[in-house]
Write a protein that holds these residues in place. Structure first.
Motif, PDB file in Angstrom:
ATOM      1  N   GLU A 291       0.823  -1.212   0.000  1.00 46.20           N
ATOM      2  CA  GLU A 291       0.000   0.000   0.000  1.00 46.20           C
ATOM      3  C   GLU A 291       0.858   1.263   0.000  1.00 46.20           C
ATOM      4  O   GLU A 291       0.547   2.246  -0.686  1.00 46.20           O
ATOM      5  CB  GLU A 291      -0.932  -0.015   1.213  1.00 46.20           C
ATOM      6  N   ALA A 292       1.965   1.228   0.734  1.00 47.67           N
ATOM      7  CA  ALA A 292       2.863   2.389   0.750  1.00 47.67           C
ATOM      8  C   ALA A 292       3.500   2.594  -0.624  1.00 47.67           C
ATOM      9  O   ALA A 292       3.672   3.729  -1.084  1.00 47.67           O
ATOM     10  CB  ALA A 292       3.950   2.192   1.812  1.00 47.67           C
ATOM     11  N   ALA A 293       3.827   1.500  -1.306  1.00 45.29           N
ATOM     12  CA  ALA A 293       4.474   1.606  -2.614  1.00 45.29           C
ATOM     13  C   ALA A 293       3.529   2.172  -3.669  1.00 45.29           C
ATOM     14  O   ALA A 293       3.922   3.025  -4.471  1.00 45.29           O
ATOM     15  CB  ALA A 293       4.996   0.240  -3.049  1.00 45.29           C
ATOM     16  N   PHE A 310      -0.630  -0.748 -11.124  1.00 44.98           N
ATOM     17  CA  PHE A 310      -0.850  -1.517  -9.894  1.00 44.98           C
ATOM     18  C   PHE A 310      -1.212  -0.518  -8.815  1.00 44.98           C
ATOM     19  O   PHE A 310      -0.357   0.195  -8.279  1.00 44.98           O
ATOM     20  CB  PHE A 310       0.412  -2.299  -9.534  1.00 44.98           C
ATOM     21  N   ASP A 311      -2.500  -0.433  -8.496  1.00 45.27           N
ATOM     22  CA  ASP A 311      -2.989   0.612  -7.607  1.00 45.27           C
ATOM     23  C   ASP A 311      -3.573   0.018  -6.322  1.00 45.27           C
ATOM     24  O   ASP A 311      -3.444  -1.186  -6.047  1.00 45.27           O
ATOM     25  CB  ASP A 311      -4.033   1.459  -8.331  1.00 45.27           C
ATOM     26  N   SER A 312      -4.238   0.865  -5.553  1.00 43.87           N
ATOM     27  CA  SER A 312      -4.783   0.431  -4.259  1.00 43.87           C
ATOM     28  C   SER A 312      -5.873  -0.630  -4.424  1.00 43.87           C
ATOM     29  O   SER A 312      -6.040  -1.499  -3.556  1.00 43.87           O
ATOM     30  CB  SER A 312      -5.330   1.631  -3.492  1.00 43.87           C
ATOM     31  N   ALA A 316      -6.022  -4.234  -2.670  1.00 41.87           N
ATOM     32  CA  ALA A 316      -7.217  -4.687  -1.945  1.00 41.87           C
ATOM     33  C   ALA A 316      -7.594  -6.102  -2.374  1.00 41.87           C
ATOM     34  O   ALA A 316      -8.021  -6.921  -1.545  1.00 41.87           O
ATOM     35  CB  ALA A 316      -8.372  -3.729  -2.190  1.00 41.87           C
ATOM     36  N   GLY A 317      -7.445  -6.394  -3.663  1.00 43.16           N
ATOM     37  CA  GLY A 317      -7.731  -7.746  -4.143  1.00 43.16           C
ATOM     38  C   GLY A 317      -6.824  -8.777  -3.483  1.00 43.16           C
ATOM     39  O   GLY A 317      -7.275  -9.848  -3.054  1.00 43.16           O
ATOM     40  N   TYR A 318      -5.531  -8.464  -3.396  1.00 42.53           N
ATOM     41  CA  TYR A 318      -4.602  -9.380  -2.728  1.00 42.53           C
ATOM     42  C   TYR A 318      -4.890  -9.460  -1.229  1.00 42.53           C
ATOM     43  O   TYR A 318      -4.736 -10.524  -0.617  1.00 42.53           O
ATOM     44  CB  TYR A 318      -3.159  -8.937  -2.967  1.00 42.53           C
ATOM     45  N   ARG A 319      -5.280  -8.338  -0.631  1.00 42.37           N
ATOM     46  CA  ARG A 319      -5.629  -8.351   0.789  1.00 42.37           C
ATOM     47  C   ARG A 319      -6.819  -9.302   1.022  1.00 42.37           C
ATOM     48  O   ARG A 319      -6.849 -10.038   2.018  1.00 42.37           O
ATOM     49  CB  ARG A 319      -5.973  -6.944   1.272  1.00 42.37           C
ATOM     50  N   ALA A 320      -7.786  -9.268   0.103  1.00 44.61           N
ATOM     51  CA  ALA A 320      -8.939 -10.153   0.224  1.00 44.61           C
ATOM     52  C   ALA A 320      -8.517 -11.621   0.119  1.00 44.61           C
ATOM     53  O   ALA A 320      -8.958 -12.465   0.906  1.00 44.61           O
ATOM     54  CB  ALA A 320      -9.963  -9.816  -0.860  1.00 44.61           C
ATOM     55  N   LEU A 321      -7.644 -11.931  -0.852  1.00 44.03           N
ATOM     56  CA  LEU A 321      -7.194 -13.310  -1.023  1.00 44.03           C
ATOM     57  C   LEU A 321      -6.414 -13.788   0.199  1.00 44.03           C
ATOM     58  O   LEU A 321      -6.546 -14.938   0.617  1.00 44.03           O
ATOM     59  CB  LEU A 321      -6.334 -13.411  -2.281  1.00 44.03           C
ATOM     60  N   ALA A 322      -5.597 -12.892   0.751  1.00 45.61           N
ATOM     61  CA  ALA A 322      -4.849 -13.259   1.954  1.00 45.61           C
ATOM     62  C   ALA A 322      -5.797 -13.503   3.124  1.00 45.61           C
ATOM     63  O   ALA A 322      -5.616 -14.460   3.899  1.00 45.61           O
ATOM     64  CB  ALA A 322      -3.847 -12.159   2.296  1.00 45.61           C
ATOM     65  N   ALA A 335     -12.442  -6.106   1.872  1.00 41.93           N
ATOM     66  CA  ALA A 335     -11.413  -5.949   0.844  1.00 41.93           C
ATOM     67  C   ALA A 335     -11.956  -6.302  -0.539  1.00 41.93           C
ATOM     68  O   ALA A 335     -11.639  -5.634  -1.533  1.00 41.93           O
ATOM     69  CB  ALA A 335     -10.207  -6.821   1.182  1.00 41.93           C
ATOM     70  N   PHE A 336     -12.775  -7.353  -0.640  1.00 39.58           N
ATOM     71  CA  PHE A 336     -13.371  -7.704  -1.925  1.00 39.58           C
ATOM     72  C   PHE A 336     -14.247  -6.562  -2.441  1.00 39.58           C
ATOM     73  O   PHE A 336     -14.232  -6.255  -3.644  1.00 39.58           O
ATOM     74  CB  PHE A 336     -14.200  -8.988  -1.809  1.00 39.58           C
ATOM     75  N   SER A 337     -15.015  -5.951  -1.565  1.00 40.86           N
ATOM     76  CA  SER A 337     -15.873  -4.831  -1.988  1.00 40.86           C
ATOM     77  C   SER A 337     -15.037  -3.691  -2.538  1.00 40.86           C
ATOM     78  O   SER A 337     -15.387  -3.083  -3.558  1.00 40.86           O
ATOM     79  CB  SER A 337     -16.710  -4.340  -0.801  1.00 40.86           C
ATOM     80  N   GLU A 338     -13.934  -3.386  -1.891  1.00 44.33           N
ATOM     81  CA  GLU A 338     -13.048  -2.319  -2.367  1.00 44.33           C
ATOM     82  C   GLU A 338     -12.427  -2.679  -3.703  1.00 44.33           C
ATOM     83  O   GLU A 338     -12.316  -1.840  -4.598  1.00 44.33           O
ATOM     84  CB  GLU A 338     -11.957  -2.066  -1.328  1.00 44.33           C
ATOM     85  N   ALA A 339     -12.044  -3.933  -3.854  1.00 42.24           N
ATOM     86  CA  ALA A 339     -11.393  -4.354  -5.090  1.00 42.24           C
ATOM     87  C   ALA A 339     -12.376  -4.355  -6.257  1.00 42.24           C
ATOM     88  O   ALA A 339     -12.067  -3.873  -7.352  1.00 42.24           O
ATOM     89  CB  ALA A 339     -10.788  -5.742  -4.914  1.00 42.24           C
TER      90      ALA A 339
END
Length: 425
Positions: A291-293, A310-312, A316-322, A335-339
């Motif tokens: 997220e910082a990058a 490659f944006d926020s 969020a998609g990767y955060r959801a998968l994790a 996270a899925f909703s955001e993605a």
């Protein structure tokens, strides 16, 4: 080495390369993409090679195929095109040889009859060659969004063969690295298709080829991208330990000062691997780095081979998968909703995400919605003949431990219909 080249003695040639590079047989096996037992049989003269295998082994060991020639069985000092004797004379000199040498001679005859690239045959390699090869791969990738992998794979493999042959001809030209990069892309796409078809062994082999050609291209970002892609594949194949090792190797190669897109993506890959290992704090730390990058001011145009920013939303998609792997349903749904607010994935990719989301709903106790999503993903997987999607739905069903509701029975019936042929894959 010269004698082995002159007599097309593949057993001696492969062993000479191994010794010269200080490799073990396991190192050699990894390089050529075969098992260690297969390599041992080749070195011991117990395994004959097909014409395609000769080409493949030579390519992966960096041996110019045009140097394989007929010559006397006695050692020669320098392999020379001009010193090649007539086939009849060479045949006479093999009469006293054992069966392995006679098999090698037969392969050499086949090689001589097949048009091979020569050191001077490079006039057809020019500044547009690599761009043309890449355009073909790009077109096939676009078709992948709307066509079954099984309909594309023959064309993709033919294109990879074309790219590999072109790479052989490009070795003595200034365009070698560009053609190697194009060949890496073609191999990576072949790996993607085989993964979608559920052929993990072939997918892994083609990913290794993509990594090797990326190394030949001398493009650090391409090598990092292919290693990271292989890492994701291994994590998805339920080997997060290997996936994390590959991701760390990609990070080492990337070094400091790389483009924020590359750094964010690799952080997300490492996050998935840590999540697969159940390490919550490590996964969240990596996602924080991603997220910082992506928020950095210089994260503008993505560097090739990344095509889209490659944006926020991607993070969020990767955060959801994790979160799915860590069994944190509420975090995953957020996270899925955001993605999904900004993403419009292709049907097969969307189906994979739907199964992940189905797992989230199942963990949260929303069984009806979980199985509705799984059933929709299954129908898309069947329509596109995607073994990857179907297998993910099967895994979702195996891991479900809740009540046997009507929606569960309906999915079981659909999976049975798929097996019996009433619902076709």
């Amino acid at each position: 080495m010269a004698a082995a080249l002159a007599t097309c003695d593949m057993a001696s040639l492969v062993e000479a390369v191994r010794l010269a590079r200080g490799w073990s047989q396991a190192d050699l096996a990894r390089t050529v993409g075969y098992s260690q037992s297969w390599v041992s049989r080749v070195v011991n003269g117990q395994q004959s090679l097909t014409l395609n295998q000769v080409r493949e082994v030579c390519e992966r060991l960096g041996i110019p195929v045009h140097l394989l020639r007929f010559a006397p069985a006695s050692p020669v000092s320098t392999p020379s095109v001009a010193s090649r004797p007539p086939a009849a004379s060479a045949a006479g000199r093999t009469k006293g040889a054992g069966p392995t040498r006679r098999r090698d001679f037969t392969k050499a005859v086949a090689l001589a009859a097949f048009p091979l690239p020569s050191a001077s045959a490079v006039g057809d390699i020019h500044e547009l060659t690599a761009a043309t090869l890449r355009a073909i791969t790009g077109g096939q990738r676009r078709l992948d969004a709307s066509a079954p992998s099984r309909d594309l794979v023959k064309a993709a493999l033919a294109h990879l063969e074309l790219s590999s042959r072109t790479l052989l001809r490009a070795r003595q030209t200034p365009f070698l690295t560009e053609v190697a990069a194009a060949t890496s892309e073609a191999a990576g796409f072949a790996a993607w298709l085989h993964a979608d078809m559920g052929d993990a062994g072939s997918a892994r082999m083609f990913y290794r080829r993509a990594v090797e050609h990326a190394r030949q291209s001398e493009d650090v970002l391409l090598a990092v991208y292919m290693l990271g892609s292989l890492a994701i594949f291994e994590v998805d194949s339920e080997d997060p330990v290997l996936g994390l090792q590959l991701a760390h190797e990609a990070t080492r190669r990337l070094g400091d000062g790389a483009h924020p897109t590359a750094r964010a993506w690799l952080s997300c890959v490492r996050a998935l691997a840590h999540a697969g290992l159940g390490d919550v704090s490590a996964a969240q730390r990596e996602l924080g780095r991603a997220e910082a990058a992506v928020e950095r001011s210089d994260n503008t145009e993505p560097p090739w081979p990344w095509v889209f920013p490659f944006d926020s939303a991607k993070v969020a998609g990767y955060r959801a998968l994790a979160a799915v792997r860590l069994h944190r349903p509420h975090e995953a749904r957020t996270a899925f909703s955001e993605a999904f607010a900004t993403m419009s994935p292709a049907p097969k990719q969307r189906s994979m995400l739907m199964v992940e989301l189905a797992s989230v709903h199942a963990d949260a106790g929303d069984v009806d919605e979980a199985f509705r999503l799984a059933a929709e993903a299954l129908h898309t997987g069947a329509a596109y003949r995607s073994e990857k999607v179907v297998n993910r739905v099967r895994r979702f069903r195996r891991e479900y431990r809740g009540p046997y509701a009507r929606c569960v029975a309906e999915l079981d019936e659909q999976l049975t219909s798929l097996v019996t042929g009433r619902l076709r894959l």
